[in-house]
Motif scaffolding. Sequence first.
Motif, short mmCIF file in Angstrom:
data_model
loop_
_atom_site.label_atom_id
_atom_site.label_comp_id
_atom_site.label_asym_id
_atom_site.label_seq_id
_atom_site.Cartn_x
_atom_site.Cartn_y
_atom_site.Cartn_z
N ALA A 54 0.85 -1.20 0.00
CA ALA A 54 0.00 0.00 0.00
C ALA A 54 0.89 1.25 0.00
N TYR A 55 0.47 2.24 -0.77
CA TYR A 55 1.24 3.48 -0.88
C TYR A 55 0.79 4.49 0.17
N TRP A 56 1.74 5.05 0.91
CA TRP A 56 1.46 6.07 1.93
C TRP A 56 2.17 7.39 1.64
N GLY A 57 3.16 7.37 0.80
CA GLY A 57 3.94 8.57 0.55
C GLY A 57 4.93 8.81 1.69
N HIS A 58 5.49 10.00 1.70
CA HIS A 58 6.48 10.35 2.71
C HIS A 58 5.90 11.39 3.67
#
Length: 106
Positions: A54-58
């Motif tokens: 899953a993508y959360w970013g920074h």
Amino acid sequence: MTKHNPTPAVSSKYGAPMGRSSDHLSGLIITDKDSPFTLQRVRLNSGGYDSGGAYWGHGQPLYWWSVTLREDGCRDDDCSGFMRASDRDDAKAEIRALHPAARFYR
């Protein structure tokens, strides 16, 4: 406390989802009869993805919380979700600001 994987694999032929589903802390009713919160950091890789894809970013560190309610619960009385906080103590403080009766494992 039950061992739970907060980041199961989610990638598909259509790519990775943005984040994961989460219960809302503000909608819970926490009493001293409820279990302590489980609170653990979710590690993200250099691309901003968790171990399940899953993508959360920074940004600030990501934390997963979980609590079992005795009354007015979520799905089967197990509520869980994700939050950003500068560290574990800050995450605890944010939860306690909404729910003064919250207790934590460790």
